[in-house]
Design a protein around this motif. Sequence first.
Motif, PDB file in Angstrom:
ATOM      1  N   UNK A  11      -1.119   2.484  -4.437  1.00 40.06           N
ATOM      2  CA  UNK A  11      -2.222   2.140  -3.535  1.00 40.06           C
ATOM      3  C   UNK A  11      -3.392   1.538  -4.305  1.00 40.06           C
ATOM      4  N   UNK A  12      -3.676   2.089  -5.475  1.00 36.29           N
ATOM      5  CA  UNK A  12      -4.753   1.556  -6.307  1.00 36.29           C
ATOM      6  C   UNK A  12      -4.460   0.109  -6.694  1.00 36.29           C
ATOM      7  N   UNK A  13      -3.234  -0.163  -7.101  1.00 38.51           N
ATOM      8  CA  UNK A  13      -2.852  -1.523  -7.481  1.00 38.51           C
ATOM      9  C   UNK A  13      -2.928  -2.495  -6.314  1.00 38.51           C
ATOM     10  N   UNK A  14      -2.859  -1.972  -5.088  1.00 35.50           N
ATOM     11  CA  UNK A  14      -2.987  -2.799  -3.887  1.00 35.50           C
ATOM     12  C   UNK A  14      -4.430  -2.825  -3.388  1.00 35.50           C
ATOM     13  N   UNK A  15      -5.341  -2.281  -4.212  1.00 38.35           N
ATOM     14  CA  UNK A  15      -6.776  -2.233  -3.899  1.00 38.35           C
ATOM     15  C   UNK A  15      -7.078  -1.431  -2.642  1.00 38.35           C
ATOM     16  N   UNK A  19      -7.513   4.963   0.450  1.00 40.36           N
ATOM     17  CA  UNK A  19      -6.263   5.694   0.627  1.00 40.36           C
ATOM     18  C   UNK A  19      -5.826   6.370  -0.666  1.00 40.36           C
ATOM     19  N   UNK A  20      -6.098   5.739  -1.801  1.00 43.33           N
ATOM     20  CA  UNK A  20      -5.659   6.269  -3.088  1.00 43.33           C
ATOM     21  C   UNK A  20      -6.522   7.429  -3.575  1.00 43.33           C
ATOM     22  N   UNK A  21      -7.808   7.379  -3.295  1.00 39.68           N
ATOM     23  CA  UNK A  21      -8.717   8.391  -3.845  1.00 39.68           C
ATOM     24  C   UNK A  21      -8.307   9.826  -3.515  1.00 39.68           C
ATOM     25  N   UNK A  22      -8.016  10.161  -2.252  1.00 41.33           N
ATOM     26  CA  UNK A  22      -7.649  11.553  -1.978  1.00 41.33           C
ATOM     27  C   UNK A  22      -6.369  11.992  -2.690  1.00 41.33           C
ATOM     28  N   UNK A  23      -5.497  11.044  -2.961  1.00 41.71           N
ATOM     29  CA  UNK A  23      -4.266  11.393  -3.685  1.00 41.71           C
ATOM     30  C   UNK A  23      -4.584  11.723  -5.142  1.00 41.71           C
ATOM     31  N   UNK A  24      -5.466  10.933  -5.758  1.00 44.40           N
ATOM     32  CA  UNK A  24      -5.885  11.256  -7.121  1.00 44.40           C
ATOM     33  C   UNK A  24      -6.617  12.600  -7.147  1.00 44.40           C
ATOM     34  N   UNK A  25      -7.413  12.874  -6.115  1.00 42.02           N
ATOM     35  CA  UNK A  25      -8.110  14.158  -6.026  1.00 42.02           C
ATOM     36  C   UNK A  25      -7.102  15.303  -5.949  1.00 42.02           C
ATOM     37  N   UNK A  26      -6.029  15.086  -5.223  1.00 42.46           N
ATOM     38  CA  UNK A  26      -4.974  16.089  -5.102  1.00 42.46           C
ATOM     39  C   UNK A  26      -4.342  16.368  -6.470  1.00 42.46           C
ATOM     40  N   UNK A  40      -8.146   7.338 -12.343  1.00 41.73           N
ATOM     41  CA  UNK A  40      -7.754   6.784 -11.053  1.00 41.73           C
ATOM     42  C   UNK A  40      -8.815   7.015  -9.995  1.00 41.73           C
ATOM     43  N   UNK A  41      -9.357   8.232  -9.978  1.00 40.07           N
ATOM     44  CA  UNK A  41     -10.430   8.530  -9.032  1.00 40.07           C
ATOM     45  C   UNK A  41     -11.636   7.650  -9.313  1.00 40.07           C
ATOM     46  N   UNK A  42     -11.969   7.489 -10.582  1.00 41.35           N
ATOM     47  CA  UNK A  42     -13.114   6.655 -10.968  1.00 41.35           C
ATOM     48  C   UNK A  42     -12.917   5.212 -10.523  1.00 41.35           C
ATOM     49  N   UNK A  43     -11.731   4.690 -10.697  1.00 36.24           N
ATOM     50  CA  UNK A  43     -11.458   3.314 -10.279  1.00 36.24           C
ATOM     51  C   UNK A  43     -11.587   3.161  -8.759  1.00 36.24           C
ATOM     52  N   UNK A  44     -11.108   4.163  -8.029  1.00 35.29           N
ATOM     53  CA  UNK A  44     -11.254   4.127  -6.570  1.00 35.29           C
ATOM     54  C   UNK A  44     -12.728   4.152  -6.185  1.00 35.29           C
ATOM     55  N   UNK A  45     -13.483   5.053  -6.789  1.00 36.96           N
ATOM     56  CA  UNK A  45     -14.905   5.159  -6.482  1.00 36.96           C
ATOM     57  C   UNK A  45     -15.635   3.863  -6.827  1.00 36.96           C
ATOM     58  N   UNK A  46     -15.262   3.268  -7.927  1.00 36.74           N
ATOM     59  CA  UNK A  46     -15.859   1.994  -8.315  1.00 36.74           C
ATOM     60  C   UNK A  46     -15.548   0.920  -7.274  1.00 36.74           C
ATOM     61  N   UNK A  47     -14.312   0.879  -6.834  1.00 32.82           N
ATOM     62  CA  UNK A  47     -13.915  -0.084  -5.817  1.00 32.82           C
ATOM     63  C   UNK A  47     -14.644   0.120  -4.498  1.00 32.82           C
ATOM     64  N   UNK A  48     -15.037   1.372  -4.245  1.00 30.57           N
ATOM     65  CA  UNK A  48     -15.776   1.700  -3.027  1.00 30.57           C
ATOM     66  C   UNK A  48     -17.283   1.584  -3.219  1.00 30.57           C
ATOM     67  N   UNK A  49     -17.692   1.002  -4.359  1.00 28.18           N
ATOM     68  CA  UNK A  49     -19.103   0.782  -4.681  1.00 28.18           C
ATOM     69  C   UNK A  49     -19.877   2.085  -4.873  1.00 28.18           C
ATOM     70  N   UNK A  50     -19.188   3.139  -5.291  1.00 28.68           N
ATOM     71  CA  UNK A  50     -19.829   4.425  -5.586  1.00 28.68           C
ATOM     72  C   UNK A  50     -19.916   4.558  -7.105  1.00 28.68           C
TER      73      UNK A  50
END
Length: 70
Positions: A11-15, A19-26, A40-50
Amino acid sequence: MDAVYNLALLLLNQLQWQEAQPLFEQVKQYNPNDASAWVGTALCLSGLQKTEEASQHFEQALVLNNNLPI
């Protein structure tokens, strides 16, 4: 847990950060010392502008493994 991590990576590779963040949190809940899950969580948060939260997750990943290529 490998399947969850692999799905999160896909999911991360598909941007698909939201959807990916909660899985990394798990994965992090299962193994809080998994530096890759923190990245992975950091990359998701970055992509979400957090960016502040992302920075904290990148820092924790480096604490866990200072050899990460980030």
